[in-house]
Design a protein around this motif. Structure first.
Motif, mmCIF file in Angstrom:
data_model
loop_
_atom_site.group_PDB
_atom_site.id
_atom_site.type_symbol
_atom_site.label_atom_id
_atom_site.label_comp_id
_atom_site.label_asym_id
_atom_site.label_seq_id
_atom_site.Cartn_x
_atom_site.Cartn_y
_atom_site.Cartn_z
ATOM 1 N N UNK A 127 0.643 -1.060 -0.257
ATOM 2 C CA UNK A 127 -0.128 -0.123 0.237
ATOM 3 C C UNK A 127 0.914 1.351 -0.104
ATOM 4 N N UNK A 128 0.290 2.230 -0.444
ATOM 5 C CA UNK A 128 0.832 3.891 -0.221
ATOM 6 C C UNK A 128 1.434 3.987 1.333
ATOM 7 N N UNK A 162 -6.457 7.533 0.439
ATOM 8 C CA UNK A 162 -6.789 9.088 0.711
ATOM 9 C C UNK A 162 -5.956 9.890 1.224
ATOM 10 N N UNK A 163 -5.378 10.967 0.613
ATOM 11 C CA UNK A 163 -4.299 11.886 0.898
ATOM 12 C C UNK A 163 -4.639 13.073 1.478
ATOM 13 N N UNK A 164 -4.326 13.541 2.604
ATOM 14 C CA UNK A 164 -4.436 15.041 3.226
ATOM 15 C C UNK A 164 -3.661 15.948 2.558
ATOM 16 N N UNK A 165 -2.385 15.634 2.241
ATOM 17 C CA UNK A 165 -1.353 16.810 1.607
ATOM 18 C C UNK A 165 -0.322 15.943 0.867
ATOM 19 N N UNK A 166 -0.166 16.697 -0.314
ATOM 20 C CA UNK A 166 0.879 16.224 -1.346
ATOM 21 C C UNK A 166 2.176 17.428 -1.111
ATOM 22 N N UNK A 216 -1.814 9.719 4.981
ATOM 23 C CA UNK A 216 -2.425 8.607 4.161
ATOM 24 C C UNK A 216 -2.962 7.667 4.650
ATOM 25 N N UNK A 217 -4.344 7.333 4.141
ATOM 26 C CA UNK A 217 -5.278 6.340 4.611
ATOM 27 C C UNK A 217 -5.444 5.274 3.260
#
Length: 225
Positions: A127-128, A162-166, A216-217
């Motif tokens: 997973x990421x 699902x990602x909060x911030x890149x 990251x989730x």
């Protein structure tokens, strides 16, 4: 990345080829790489590569030299497995869907607690992770469902999160030897990676923006539908 992507609202043209949705970031045959002459150039941060006919406001971003490639989206034959440098950079900078090119700051983004969806290859099921470095832009949910069903690269295994911030990390591209100005062999993992502020940046011809993923989730695409 910043929320500036939220102001991009004009629908982008969609292209299909032999029944497949051509990704926004995919290059077309009429988008040829432009002829270049690489030279050694000294700048504020030190010595690195440059173009003999360089236009700094066009050819550089954050003082990093970028590959030149014509822009003619939709003209010719698409290279579905390729990536156009400019559109990849636009997708990363403004959080655009890599397939349809639309902003991922939408109803789903708000429904998911202001998080973006990322889908990546995962042949071994990994997973990421938190802090993961990636050159793969975000994707909207409809395009994600479409992609995992038809993309040959994702058929071998994929992961979604699902990602909060890149967070901007650096670039990926072709590395030049500091003494000979010849291109160095590409690593087995693909392009050379160069982190922001590191010496390697000055000797790398950028072709992708790279970011680190935070908050990251891992998710099941079916569950978030």
């Amino acid at each position: 990345m910043s929320g500036e992507g939220a102001v991009i609202a004009r629908p982008r043209a969609q292209f299909h080829w032999q029944g497949l949705h051509v990704p926004f970031i995919a290059p077309w045959s009429d988008e040829q790489h432009l002829p270049i002459t690489i030279v050694r150039r000294r700048g504020v941060g030190g010595t690195g590569i440059g173009y003999a006919d360089e236009l700094s406001h066009v050819d550089r971003r954050r003082d990093v030299l970028w590959a030149r490639q014509a822009v003619a989206r939709g003209s010719g034959t698409p290279f579905l497995a390729g990536v156009h440098p400019l559109r990849q950079r636009q997708a990363m900078s403004h959080m655009l869907c890599q397939v349809c090119g639309e902003s991922t700051y939408g109803s789903a983004f708000r429904r998911w607690g202001e998080r973006h969806l990322f889908v990546a290859r995962a042949p071994k099921g990994r997973p990421l992770g938190e802090g993961e470095i990636t050159t793969t832009p975000p994707i909207c949910l409809p395009c994600a469902h479409e992609s995992v069903g038809v993309c040959p690269h994702l058929r071998k295994g994929w992961t979604a999160a699902l990602v909060e911030r890149a967070q901007p990390w650096g670039v990926a591209g072709t590395r030049y030897d500091e003494k000979t100005l010849r291109t160095l062999p590409l690593p087995s993992t693909g392009l050379h990676m160069a982190q922001i502020g590191h010496l390697e940046e000055r000797w790398t011809l950028a072709m992708r923006d790279a970011v680190t993923l935070h908050g990251v989730t891992s998710i099941d695409l079916g569950a978030v539908a």
